[in-house]
Design an enzyme around this catalytic site. Structure first.
Site, PDB file in Angstrom:
ATOM      1  N   SER A   1      -2.958 -45.560 -42.039  1.00  0.00           N
ATOM      2  CA  SER A   1      -2.258 -46.431 -42.698  1.00  0.00           C
ATOM      3  C   SER A   1      -2.747 -46.950 -44.015  1.00  0.00           C
ATOM      4  O   SER A   1      -1.987 -47.433 -44.886  1.00  0.00           O
ATOM      5  CB  SER A   1      -2.035 -47.641 -42.059  1.00  0.00           C
ATOM      6  OG  SER A   1      -3.140 -48.391 -41.649  1.00  0.00           O
TER       7      SER A   1
ATOM      8  N   SER B   1      -6.958 -45.492 -39.317  1.00  0.00           N
ATOM      9  CA  SER B   1      -6.377 -45.767 -40.562  1.00  0.00           C
ATOM     10  C   SER B   1      -7.157 -45.790 -41.965  1.00  0.00           C
ATOM     11  O   SER B   1      -6.790 -45.981 -42.900  1.00  0.00           O
ATOM     12  CB  SER B   1      -5.529 -47.240 -40.435  1.00  0.00           C
ATOM     13  OG  SER B   1      -4.299 -47.150 -39.716  1.00  0.00           O
TER      14      SER B   1
ATOM     15  N   LYS C   1      -6.284 -53.851 -49.395  1.00  0.00           N
ATOM     16  CA  LYS C   1      -5.163 -53.252 -48.554  1.00  0.00           C
ATOM     17  C   LYS C   1      -4.383 -54.443 -48.523  1.00  0.00           C
ATOM     18  O   LYS C   1      -4.736 -55.632 -48.254  1.00  0.00           O
ATOM     19  CB  LYS C   1      -5.541 -52.960 -47.455  1.00  0.00           C
ATOM     20  CG  LYS C   1      -4.436 -52.121 -46.389  1.00  0.00           C
ATOM     21  CD  LYS C   1      -5.074 -51.462 -45.003  1.00  0.00           C
ATOM     22  CE  LYS C   1      -3.951 -50.863 -44.413  1.00  0.00           C
ATOM     23  NZ  LYS C   1      -4.620 -50.149 -42.953  1.00  0.00           N
TER      24      LYS C   1
END
Lengths: 485, 484, 96
Positions: free
Chosen positions: B151, B175, B76
């Site tokens: 997210s 997330s 990420k």
């Protein structure tokens, strides 16, 4: 004429003498090239995290113990949020609601010989900010973040101080203490010990405090005194002419000798303090506090009292000798090496030794004359190998690192003449060479005695024992008188 | 090769069926082919990936390979990667080349994993749909009209589309779990403090936690084993050895006590999602678990408390982005204030600015007690609810998200509705507990996730619970047709 | 709590150093008010005597030894800086 009373509280920032920063492993050394001691943490890089330096906690604990304060078993780090280019994260990590040290006190000595207890509200740990430089960068400011993250202990006094002189006395006392504790180098030029002063005035007897102004960044004792005195005058004049003191931050300008409003900081700050989620509560157990207590050195006041009893020194001598830990240690080492004569040692340490240090602006640590060498010199005064006057010459040679006292005395032939017949011979020569003065003396001009002493000392190159010279000269000059009579 | 799980790839690499270089090349080709439609990657590091792959092959030849040696993964874009752009999905860090590695990255590098690139995400991890990214939204591989969740939407989509067998994610309010659920993969948010936050760009420091996302619980166990562990650089990291998660996957579930919070099955839960979740729970009963209804009475306060705590922390955490030392700086600032306000105003997107403003307000003079302190108290109540629940049950189960993936643009203009999609995940972060989401079925063609919440440091149990289910079901093996 | 007005939004934006275009202020005001309304659901609960929870885990701060572990990496760090000169970060004039 209205009577006014001044109310002063000081916030003193002492930079803690650690190797590394409070939350990072970057060095804290002063004077490095810009931004060479600012690591990712100090720069507030994305994703970095603080880890607390054990030594700063120990140092804060020592200060707390030294001022009889409460050491918080649990204290909390908070973020103070504001934007400034020298503050890389946009917040300063500090302590807000739960500081590590609370409710201490410090006794100051006033000029009239009395003493006064000043309350210390709190002392908390925080990180220093960087520096903005305003030299010519095409109209821009340059930011150096070497200082960012340097550990500070902010020591906040109660508003117990009533004059600039008291404020200075308090500041000096605290300065002495932090240096004694070895937690701060006390270097005010480098900003290691600096002060903000909260000053207000009120009419005598008024239970309410007046509105205060905060004077920022006072980095010498003299400036503190001048700035506060100026500020007191300013506030009184303002009120007496019908004005009102506004709560604001003011900056002392040493060139003009005045304080000025800092416009840029006028904007009401809302620091939005909240507990720093990157740091957990700081918990101190009894063992940690006890270890700090054991590590406490003898404190200045205790040392002074001990010097007065143990060495039978006057209060004045004792306080001069205990003004710094280094000097006190040096003095005690001298006494120990000499094996006694504390008063003689005190005279020399406070006298020639301190004078030479001052003259050359040296730290005691850089002194070329060790306590053992000084004691070696004093031993020769004690056993009358040399006179006090010759000793000064020997001391100069010691300072110039020409060897120990005995070697210098030997090399320069400074050994005192104590042989009566040798001194008599010199006296005889002097008397023979000065028949005119002799006649005048004998005619009653007593003050010529000094002339004869001088001549004898001169002829003996200062080595004749002065007491013996006196006695023998008196005898000889007298003796002839009797004879003639 | 792309259809294999990490465990399968690891076995293939071990037998020499193919090399890491071949595998990496194959996946990079898939990334090149599919990323334009998915937008799952912000940065692809093909060259360094191949170099890492070759190094991994070399390591294997020397007999020094571990289970993850040569396994391609994606990070990420919230994790700092030395020498590689680390944007956090934000314009303000668009040109930020991180000068150091996050601990998670370092640990996975040390395990021999190969980084394919950096995945798309909601800006600064603030979002539940991946639509707040400066780099544009990510699309859900199961339905390109749908959001992947957020997210960690880029990581979830990349795993679901078989562009990478595993990826890292972070979870501040759901997330990892919510995008895992919406993309039909498995993801675990470990206990707060289990995985180091060093180098993980902070959103809300007391809630943020990194974790793995993969197709199976077994793969998550392998990744978490490498990621977890004490880190001296993170004061909130827990000094407690991580167990061998992979070795503990097979424990039987007989006698497992599952708590079903009535608050997680009430109003707001899509009835079709509810049916899928109930079927999954029925499957658990078949595996020998017993279920008991429990109550988490303060559940409804999780979102209100979160939207004070997280914005408050973020308003402070994001103050460092000021255009001075790194990141976006506005053109020709006329003074200092202009430098700050324009650099930040231009650099941050609308949702980030909203949260900074909310947090600034909540901490400001006169409001601190009513908002921030109150939220911290509510947080305690929520945490106490869980503590009481775990006195009775081993794990808690419920839906990960109240609905399946919604359509792109559907909630983007309504922050409150968007916030509600994290209604079942947020409380877990407030309490700091571990939570896992695993795929348990579909509504239409969109996946449904089951959330399993455990007591502190019971990641091994959660992975075991998910793994046993995956031994008897095949939801985790389903692939979106276009990416099969 | 009353909904936030545009003046308050401007004040908060200034505190947060965010340049918000004037035409966006009403939108922000509306959204922020809605968020505050959401969070004010907390007020329905009496939390008297509840200890605030700042951290999920009941742990205390670990301390590190006072050792220098970082060396000078100025060139590395300043390679990503928007504007530097002579090792300094440059910003518009700081007025003291």
């Amino acid at each position: 004429m209205m009577e006014w009373e001044t109310v002063i509280g000081l916030e003193i920032h002492a930079q803690l003498a650690t190797q590394s920063k409070i939350f990072s492993g970057a060095a804290t050394a002063y004077g490095a090239e810009p931004n060479t001691q600012a690591c990712a943490i100090d720069l507030g890089m994305p994703g970095v995290l603080p880890v607390l330096n054990r030594e700063v906690v120990r140092m804060a604990t020592m200060l707390g113990l030294a001022i009889d304060a409460q050491i918080a078993r649990r204290s909390v780090f908070a973020r103070k949020n504001y934007f400034y280019p020298d503050l890389p994260k946009g917040y300063q990590i500090s302590q807000y609601e739960l500081p590590i040290v609370q409710k201490g006190q410090l006794t100051i000595d006033l000029e009239d010989g009395s003493s006064k207890v000043i309350g210390v509200t709190r002392a908390h740990l925080e990180e220093d900010a960087g520096k903005s430089l305003h030299e010519d960068f095409h109209g821009l400011s340059g930011i150096d973040l070497n200082r960012a993250g340097t550990p500070l202990l902010e020591i906040v006094s109660e508003p117990d101080l009533r004059s600039a002189k008291e404020a200075v006395a308090y500041m000096k006392k605290l300065h002495q203490l932090v240096v004694y504790l070895g937690i701060c180098d006390g270097n005010m030029q480098e900003g290691s010990f600096r002060c903000d002063a909260n000053v207000s005035v009120r009419r005598k007897g008024d239970p309410q405090f007046g509105t205060r102004a905060e004077i920022k960044n006072l980095n010498s004792f003299r400036f503190v005194e001048r700035a506060i005195d100026f500020e007191i005058e300013r506030q009184i004049e303002l009120i007496e002419s019908g004005g009102k003191v506004v709560q604001e931050t003011r900056l002392y300008d040493p060139d003009q000798g005045e304080t000025r409003s800092m416009r840029s900081k006028e904007e009401a700050n809302d620091y939005r303090y909240f507990p720093d989620p990157d740091l957990l509560p700081l918990a101190l157990d009894e063992a940690f506090i006890e270890a700090a207590r054991v590590a406490l050195p003898e404190l200045p006041e205790v040392k002074k009292q001990r010097f007065m009893t143990q060495y039978e020194l006057s209060g004045y001598d004792a306080s001069v000798l205990t003004a710094s830990r280094d000097l006190a240690d040096y003095y005690e080492a001298t006494v120990a090496a000499l094996g006694g004569e504390p008063k003689l040692c005190a005279n020399w340490v406070m006298g020639d030794f301190s004078a030479f240090l001052n003259k050359e602006n040296r730290d005691l640590a850089d002194s070329p004359v060790s306590a053992v060498r000084l004691a070696g010199l004093l031993r020769r005064i004690q056993d009358r190998t040399i006179s006090g006057k010759i000793a000064k010459e020997v001391f100069e040679a010691l300072w110039a690192s020409e060897g120990d006292a005995d070697a210098i005395i030997e090399k320069r032939g400074l050994r005192q003449i104590t042989d009566t017949s040798a001194i008599e011979k010199v006296i005889d020569d002097v008397i023979a060479a000065n028949p005119e003065q002799l006649a005048q003396y004998r005619a009653g001009k007593d003050k010529l005695f000094g002339f004869f002493v001088g001549q004898v000392m001169k002829l003996s190159k200062g080595k004749a024992n002065p007491q013996q010279v006196n006695d023998l000269l008196m005898e000889k000059l007298q003796g002839r008188n009797d004879l003639l009579a | 090769m792309h259809e294999k799980t990490i465990a399968q790839l690891s076995a293939s690499l071990a037998t020499g069926e193919f090399s890491s270089e071949e595998l990496t090349r194959a996946l990079l080709e898939r990334v090149e082919r599919f990323n334009p439609s998915l937008n799952a990657f912000i940065t692809v590091t093909a060259e360094s990936a191949l170099a890492q792959a070759r190094a991994a092959d070399e390591r294997r030849r020397q007999g020094a390979a571990g289970l993850l040696t040569g396994i391609p993964i994606a990070h990420k874009d919230i994790f700092c990667t030395d020498g590689v752009r680390t944007s956090c999905g934000s314009r303000i860090l668009d040109r930020f080349i991180a000068p150091y590695n996050a601990t998670v990255v370092e640990r996975l590098n040390a395990a021999g994993a190969v980084m394919l690139g950096k995945t798309n995400m909601d800006e600064f991890a603030m979002g539940s749909s991946n639509e707040t990214s400066f780099y544009g939204p990510v699309r859900n591989p199961w339905d390109l009209d749908a959001v992947p969740g957020g997210s960690s939407g880029g990581s979830a989509a990349a795993v679901a589309a078989r562009l990478t067998p595993g990826a890292t994610g972070t979870d501040t309010g759901g997330s990892i779990r919510q995008p895992a659920a919406l993309c039909g993969i498995t993801g675990i948010k470990p206990t707060y403090g289990r995985v180091s936050r060093w180098g993980m760009i902070a959103y809300a420091s007391s809630l943020d936690q990194g974790g793995p996302m993969a197709r199976t619980a077994e793969d998550c166990a392998l990744l978490l084993g490498a990621m977890a562990g004490f880190d001296l650089r993170d004061s909130t990291s827990v000094d407690r050895p991580a167990p061998d998660y992979a070795a503990l996957l097979d424990q039987p579930l007989t006698g497992l006590k599952i708590g079903l919070p009535k608050e997680y099955f009430g109003e707001g839960l899509d009835s079709a999602v509810a049916r899928v979740v109930e079927d999954a729970i029925a499957e658990y009963r078949k595996l020998g678990a017993e279920t008991v209804e429990i109550s988490l009475p303060n559940s409804h306060l999780a979102i209100p408390a979160y939207y004070v705590v997280a914005p408050a922390e973020c308003s402070s955490n994001l103050a460092r982005f000021d255009g001075v030392r790194y990141g976006h700086r506005c053109e020709n600032p006329k003074d200092l204030l202009d430098l700050y306000t324009r650099s930040r105003g231009e650099g941050f997107g609308a949702e980030v600015q909203r949260r900074i403003l909310v947090g600034t307000f909540a901490l400001s003079a006169g409001y601190y007690d009513a908002y921030y302190l109150k939220a911290q108290q509510i947080r305690r109540l929520i945490s106490d609810d869980f503590r009481q629940a775990f006195a009775q049950v081993d794990v808690i189960m419920g839906p990960t998200s109240p609905t399946v993936a919604f359509n792109l643009g559907e909630k983007v203009d309504d922050p409150i509705t968007m916030y509600l999609s994290d209604i079942y995940t947020i409380a877990v972060n407030l309490a700091g507990l571990p939570g896992l989401s695993l795929p348990v079925g579909f509504v239409g063609q969109r996946p449904v996730g089951l959330q399993v919440i455990g007591d502190y440091f019971t990641e091994d149990r959660l992975l075991n619970v998910a793994h046993r289910y995956q031994q008897v079901t095949d939801w985790h093996q389903r692939a979106p047709t276009a990416f099969a | 709590m009353m909904p936030l007005g545009t003046a308050e939004v401007a004040k908060i934006a200034h505190l947060a150093r965010l340049a918000i275009r004037e035409e966006e202020v009403p939108d922000y005001a509306r959204n922020l008010s809605a968020i505050l309304e959401l969070v004010e659901q907390m007020n329905a609960v009496d939390t008297t005597g509840v200890t605030p929870m700042a951290h999920p885990l009941d742990m205390v701060q670990r301390l590190r030894a006072d050792e220098i572990s970082e060396s000078n990496q100025r060139e590395h760090f300043q390679a990503i800086a928007p504007r530097v000169d002579a090792g300094l970060y440059l910003v518009p004039k700081v007025i003291e």
